[in-house]
Design an enzyme around this catalytic site. Sequence first.
Site, PDB file in Angstrom:
ATOM      1  N   THR A  50       0.886  -1.171   0.061  1.00 51.46           N
ATOM      2  CA  THR A  50      -0.040  -0.212  -0.083  1.00 51.46           C
ATOM      3  C   THR A  50       0.798   1.440   0.017  1.00 51.46           C
ATOM      4  OG1 THR A  50      -1.672  -1.163   1.108  1.00 51.46           O
ATOM      5  CG2 THR A  50      -1.783   1.345   1.245  1.00 51.46           C
ATOM      6  N   THR A 131      31.606 -40.552 -15.279  1.00 49.91           N
ATOM      7  CA  THR A 131      30.574 -40.696 -14.443  1.00 49.91           C
ATOM      8  C   THR A 131      31.045 -41.023 -12.909  1.00 49.91           C
ATOM      9  OG1 THR A 131      30.251 -43.333 -14.627  1.00 49.91           O
ATOM     10  CG2 THR A 131      29.074 -41.880 -16.230  1.00 49.91           C
ATOM     11  N   SER A 262      46.142 -15.520  -7.184  1.00 56.25           N
ATOM     12  CA  SER A 262      46.312 -15.349  -5.716  1.00 56.25           C
ATOM     13  C   SER A 262      47.232 -14.230  -5.306  1.00 56.25           C
ATOM     14  CB  SER A 262      47.157 -16.662  -5.459  1.00 56.25           C
ATOM     15  OG  SER A 262      47.746 -16.640  -4.219  1.00 56.25           O
TER      16      SER A 262
END
Length: 417
Positions: A50, A131, A262
């Site tokens: 609102t 896999t 790094s």
Amino acid sequence: MKLAAARANAQLGVLDARRAGAIETACHEILDGSLDGNFPLAVWQTGSGTQTNMNVNEVIAHRANELLGEDLVHPNDHVNCGQSTNDVIPTAGKMTTLRLLKKLETELDRLRAAFEDKSHEFNHVIKMGRTQLQDAVPIRLGQEFRAYADAVRRDTVRMGKAMDEMRSLNMGGTAIGTGINADETYLRRIVPVLSEVSGMELTQAGDLIDSTQNPDPFVAVSGAVKTCAVTLSKIANDLRLMSSGPRTGFGEINLPARQNGSSIMPGKVNPVIPEVINQVAFLIIGNDMTVTMAAEGGQLELNAFEPIIFYCLFQSIGTLTYAVHTFVDNCVTGITANEERCRELVESSVGVITALTPHIGYQHAADIAKRAIVTGQSVRKLILQEKLLTEEEIDTILDPMNLTKPGIPGKELLAHK
């Protein structure tokens, strides 16, 4: 929306031309960005939004009165005529989502095209498929990138379906979807006028009460965005693994070097762009949970948590759009393949034994694979030692292209046995 409402109300004679014209002018100034400083509210407000709706109403009314030179425009009676926060805010959320998703769709199309280009470039590069992070059977690097392109294409289609849900609006339903205080003709005209003003293809929901009560379309969009982020994060993980090293990892591909990796280790380069994708995915997954719980938390005729839904959803879409853009420009288009390294890993792997199984039998193949792992000898050498196949037969069976397409490698040799 406020512009469309003023225009529709003027067409019906509910608003006089002078007031409607001033409201439209004020709306155009807002759309141009010249009044941006007048909207200070945070997302943390009443759950229906609102405050935001009234912020917009009041800015428009104030500016319209400045233009008119007298106080003729009231924020509620005129700017908010025929409307409620409860149809305006969800509609604003859907229209914003549509605009953001369109930008994301454009970037996803670019990413898909980049993967497709790489699939052609790398189509001849044979490498080891894996896999559970263990050697499986050979695959072409181009096949992997083609799969990435297809996954992104599927996400784009999924995103398109989610966009369709955003086109259905509860505009005209006012407070709870019953349309109280909205002229019946306005109720029929507001969405067509809004489509015309916005240039978007919008429709009015068939059941305005349902559309006011239930924000599940936003959950669907958030889910589609999350799914896309998960897909891209998995692809980013693959790229990080394949580029790992460069000497002690897989080292199958090279990612573009974008910065020193790094502050202490000279020469170190990290996969920074894939890591961006991962982090964005983590954010989006969390946002999706917030959207889900906010949608679930609604009661009766209104969900009171739409501001946080929009906050999280817009952040997810916008952040993913940025991430995909940098993924394409700063990573994918610059990927190169280490062909010799890929070939070396295939030739030294025991995974090629799978292709030889139809020719020597599963038990022989399993025994040779175990011996190769224990002794460090190649599968080829062990098969030749046992005189299970000739060198020419092994060459035929282990032809790289035969190993990466359907069928039994060296099938023609079986006919002679």
